[in-house]
Design a protein around this motif. Sequence first.
Motif, PDB file in Angstrom:
ATOM      1  N   ARG A 137      16.777  32.444  -1.424  1.00  0.00           N
ATOM      2  CA  ARG A 137      16.337  32.661  -0.043  1.00  0.00           C
ATOM      3  C   ARG A 137      15.662  31.431   0.547  1.00  0.00           C
ATOM      4  NH1 ARG A 137      13.739  38.607   0.513  1.00  0.00           N
ATOM      5  NH2 ARG A 137      13.657  37.879   2.682  1.00  0.00           N
ATOM      6  N   PRO A 138      14.732  30.788  -0.153  1.00  0.00           N
ATOM      7  CA  PRO A 138      14.195  29.530   0.400  1.00  0.00           C
ATOM      8  C   PRO A 138      15.254  28.436   0.489  1.00  0.00           C
ATOM      9  CG  PRO A 138      12.754  30.380  -1.313  1.00  0.00           C
ATOM     10  CD  PRO A 138      14.001  31.190  -1.364  1.00  0.00           C
ATOM     11  N   ALA A 139      16.199  28.434  -0.464  1.00  0.00           N
ATOM     12  CA  ALA A 139      17.241  27.401  -0.449  1.00  0.00           C
ATOM     13  C   ALA A 139      18.119  27.530   0.793  1.00  0.00           C
ATOM     14  CB  ALA A 139      18.093  27.504  -1.715  1.00  0.00           C
ATOM     15  N   VAL A 140      18.443  28.767   1.171  1.00  0.00           N
ATOM     16  CA  VAL A 140      19.270  28.991   2.360  1.00  0.00           C
ATOM     17  C   VAL A 140      18.584  28.442   3.608  1.00  0.00           C
ATOM     18  CG1 VAL A 140      20.163  30.801   3.903  1.00  0.00           C
ATOM     19  CG2 VAL A 140      20.526  30.956   1.425  1.00  0.00           C
ATOM     20  N   GLU A 141      17.287  28.676   3.729  1.00  0.00           N
ATOM     21  CA  GLU A 141      16.578  28.237   4.939  1.00  0.00           C
ATOM     22  C   GLU A 141      16.303  26.730   4.930  1.00  0.00           C
ATOM     23  OE1 GLU A 141      16.443  30.274   7.282  1.00  0.00           O
ATOM     24  OE2 GLU A 141      17.148  31.912   6.027  1.00  0.00           O
ATOM     25  N   ARG A 142      15.970  26.163   3.766  1.00  0.00           N
ATOM     26  CA  ARG A 142      15.696  24.732   3.700  1.00  0.00           C
ATOM     27  C   ARG A 142      16.977  23.914   3.875  1.00  0.00           C
ATOM     28  NH1 ARG A 142      10.884  22.764   1.718  1.00  0.00           N
ATOM     29  NH2 ARG A 142      11.996  20.917   0.966  1.00  0.00           N
ATOM     30  N   ALA A 143      18.113  24.467   3.452  1.00  0.00           N
ATOM     31  CA  ALA A 143      19.370  23.730   3.571  1.00  0.00           C
ATOM     32  C   ALA A 143      19.906  23.734   5.000  1.00  0.00           C
ATOM     33  CB  ALA A 143      20.411  24.337   2.623  1.00  0.00           C
ATOM     34  N   TRP A 144      19.544  24.733   5.787  1.00  0.00           N
ATOM     35  CA  TRP A 144      20.125  24.887   7.118  1.00  0.00           C
ATOM     36  C   TRP A 144      19.837  23.725   8.070  1.00  0.00           C
ATOM     37  CZ3 TRP A 144      23.808  26.359   9.887  1.00  0.00           C
ATOM     38  CH2 TRP A 144      23.696  26.568  11.262  1.00  0.00           C
ATOM     39  N   PRO A 145      18.592  23.230   8.202  1.00  0.00           N
ATOM     40  CA  PRO A 145      18.361  22.137   9.162  1.00  0.00           C
ATOM     41  C   PRO A 145      19.207  20.905   8.885  1.00  0.00           C
ATOM     42  CG  PRO A 145      16.273  23.123   8.513  1.00  0.00           C
ATOM     43  CD  PRO A 145      17.318  23.697   7.609  1.00  0.00           C
ATOM     44  N   ARG A 146      19.311  20.520   7.603  1.00  0.00           N
ATOM     45  CA  ARG A 146      20.105  19.330   7.286  1.00  0.00           C
ATOM     46  C   ARG A 146      21.594  19.592   7.472  1.00  0.00           C
ATOM     47  NH1 ARG A 146      18.368  17.114   1.567  1.00  0.00           N
ATOM     48  NH2 ARG A 146      18.344  19.329   1.056  1.00  0.00           N
ATOM     49  N   ALA A 147      22.071  20.775   7.061  1.00  0.00           N
ATOM     50  CA  ALA A 147      23.482  21.108   7.247  1.00  0.00           C
ATOM     51  C   ALA A 147      23.815  21.213   8.732  1.00  0.00           C
ATOM     52  CB  ALA A 147      23.801  22.416   6.536  1.00  0.00           C
ATOM     53  N   ARG A 148      22.915  21.806   9.510  1.00  0.00           N
ATOM     54  CA  ARG A 148      23.128  21.962  10.942  1.00  0.00           C
ATOM     55  C   ARG A 148      23.314  20.607  11.609  1.00  0.00           C
ATOM     56  NH1 ARG A 148      18.136  24.694  13.364  1.00  0.00           N
ATOM     57  NH2 ARG A 148      17.258  22.678  12.758  1.00  0.00           N
ATOM     58  N   ARG A 149      22.476  19.654  11.232  1.00  0.00           N
ATOM     59  CA  ARG A 149      22.564  18.320  11.826  1.00  0.00           C
ATOM     60  C   ARG A 149      23.911  17.675  11.504  1.00  0.00           C
ATOM     61  NH1 ARG A 149      17.714  17.223  10.811  1.00  0.00           N
ATOM     62  NH2 ARG A 149      18.069  16.469   8.689  1.00  0.00           N
ATOM     63  N   THR A 150      24.355  17.797  10.270  1.00  0.00           N
ATOM     64  CA  THR A 150      25.643  17.208   9.867  1.00  0.00           C
ATOM     65  C   THR A 150      26.813  17.883  10.587  1.00  0.00           C
ATOM     66  OG1 THR A 150      24.717  16.729   7.682  1.00  0.00           O
ATOM     67  CG2 THR A 150      27.117  16.677   7.901  1.00  0.00           C
ATOM     68  N   ILE A 151      26.764  19.210  10.687  1.00  0.00           N
ATOM     69  CA  ILE A 151      27.838  19.959  11.354  1.00  0.00           C
ATOM     70  C   ILE A 151      27.922  19.580  12.830  1.00  0.00           C
ATOM     71  CG2 ILE A 151      28.551  22.272  12.086  1.00  0.00           C
ATOM     72  CD1 ILE A 151      27.333  23.298   9.419  1.00  0.00           C
ATOM     73  N   LEU A 152      26.793  19.487  13.515  1.00  0.00           N
ATOM     74  CA  LEU A 152      26.796  19.143  14.937  1.00  0.00           C
ATOM     75  C   LEU A 152      27.351  17.743  15.177  1.00  0.00           C
ATOM     76  CD1 LEU A 152      23.403  20.650  16.160  1.00  0.00           C
ATOM     77  CD2 LEU A 152      25.707  21.464  16.670  1.00  0.00           C
ATOM     78  N   VAL A 153      26.958  16.800  14.328  1.00  0.00           N
ATOM     79  CA  VAL A 153      27.463  15.437  14.487  1.00  0.00           C
ATOM     80  C   VAL A 153      28.968  15.393  14.271  1.00  0.00           C
ATOM     81  CG1 VAL A 153      27.415  13.110  13.517  1.00  0.00           C
ATOM     82  CG2 VAL A 153      25.278  14.332  13.893  1.00  0.00           C
ATOM     83  N   SER A 154      29.432  16.071  13.212  1.00  0.00           N
ATOM     84  CA  SER A 154      30.867  16.086  12.915  1.00  0.00           C
ATOM     85  C   SER A 154      31.662  16.737  14.044  1.00  0.00           C
ATOM     86  CB  SER A 154      31.109  16.828  11.604  1.00  0.00           C
ATOM     87  OG  SER A 154      32.490  16.963  11.352  1.00  0.00           O
ATOM     88  N   ASP A 155      31.189  17.890  14.538  1.00  0.00           N
ATOM     89  CA  ASP A 155      31.902  18.576  15.617  1.00  0.00           C
ATOM     90  C   ASP A 155      31.837  17.806  16.931  1.00  0.00           C
ATOM     91  OD1 ASP A 155      32.758  20.599  14.013  1.00  0.00           O
ATOM     92  OD2 ASP A 155      31.209  22.034  14.584  1.00  0.00           O
TER      93      ASP A 155
END
Length: 590
Positions: free
Chosen positions: A484-502
């Motif tokens: 559960r903490p891993a899901v939330e801590r991973a989201w900000p960094r993954a979100r940034r990468t996804i937005l840049v790629s898209d």
Amino acid sequence: MATPKKGRSASAQSKPGRSLALILIAIAALTGGMFASGHTTPRLGIDLAGGTSITLRAVPEAGNESAINKTNMDTAVSIMERRVNGLGVSESEVQTQGRENIIVNIPKGTNSEQARKQVGTTAKLYFRPVLATEVSGGGTVPSPSPTGSPSGSPSGQPSGKASDKPEATDKGSGSPSASPTTQGRAVTDALKADATPSASASDKATSSPSPSASGGTAEAAAGKLQEQYAKLDCTDEKTRSTVGDTAKASDPTLACGQNAQGQWQKYILGPAEVDGTDVDKAQAVLNTQTGAGWTVTMDFTDGGAKKFADITGKLAQNQSPQNQFAIVLDGDVVSDPYVRQALTGGNAEISGNFNQQSAQELANMLTYGALPLTFKVDSMTTVTAALGGDQLQAGLIAGAIGLALVVIYLLAYYRGLSFIAILSLLVSAALTYTIMSLLGPTIGFALNLPAVCGAIVAIGITADSFIVYFERVRDEIREGRSLRPAVERAWPRARRTILVSDFVSFLAAAVLFIVTVGKVQGFAFTLGLTTLLDVVVVFLFTKPLLTLMARRPFFAGGHKWSGLDPKSLGAQPPLRRTRRPAAPVDPKEA
């Protein structure tokens, strides 16, 4: 001891069900709208549905060859597109080819037949005074009819058919025709009034001469014009095709038209007093009050209304046929009503043997204006959907194989997480399908082969976003954090990468859409649309769903088939908060 900050974590994990409910409501609304509109499948382009491909060649006017230039060709393309799209024909392609050719691709559809008739029609509209007229090949001109437009506007006929002299006012009696001497004097006076003389007449009955507007020269030109008029035979189709279409607006001209009795009439017409640029709006109207059937009503601009009032006021003072004016469309006399008083209402009506289709065709052409050039049809070919259907089938098979390989990879590598990825792909596909179906009737979007390729490419973009997020979560677990903490801590960094790629993908699609034409734009549009939908799905479905799944024992406990097994990921021992060691006590203070 300071308390740990829980605000961001609580906020990030709060109510993921709201996001899932929002996207499911959106899918339900789009699906309902799709069925309510009756468009349950996307519209297909010419390569998939079949249609017609027309090659038009610009024909230079005598002495004005320089008119065929990039500016006029681009203007013609724009007008043709508006005409075709004004009929509701989707995914039509109009583009230049070389210096003097325009290629028009019209998909098969309800109004494609009308569109084929309109693309090459110049639609030059003139209101010209009638100087002389008679039935071509013998016979008498029909007497004026008492059936005028009750609103005081001129009536007419479609498709180059002259009316039986409808009156432009509410009076219903005609005047006797003027004598040949009177007609000759009218022609001579019109030539003298011409301030912009130009070319001389040819031996063929093409257009009128424009000699020097003075004295004997004008009389000689009038005599030459009447000589051509006497020889003119409007019953000959070849002769009709050469009459009036090259005349300048400022020159008298010869013209042909067909009356209500089916007889061909020939005309000598004066310089144009009002033209199509003076028409502000035209529309097809079903006139049930007077029994006139389908008519085309025209509203003039302020300047056009003044000119129309001036010319009708002058004509009302003359005898027949000099009290008539001819509505001339592309060299054909559409109507030749007579007037008894100036018409100052700023509008006119063309009525006659219209049906709904012909009335809409004429109104559409008048609304969007005349083409700056004259075009001839070089070729017209029918495109079948067989070849495109085969290519589409091959493309769909390739897409299905690619999707199957993606699913197999997800199942083998991510195991339980592949359930979330596959559901996300299905949601993305549902959104894409419904939106494409609704874009057909709303903006005229039609699915062609390049657009299908763009949708297939989007599968990889969407899958890439899931993989980025899943790998970030797995990295957090490798560092010793629970799910559960891993899901939330991973989201900000993954979100940034996804937005840049898209963003990079969307920018490429936008640039491609702007700088290209034709079918390549379909690829760019689909790629850009699916890229935006990828962001929506990841934010509103994938992330909230993973947050909910992280609360389930199957995932939270790190089951070996969950794809999040700490042992298989080589995770470190769980992170634990340790107490800060107490500071040593000074013996002296003790």
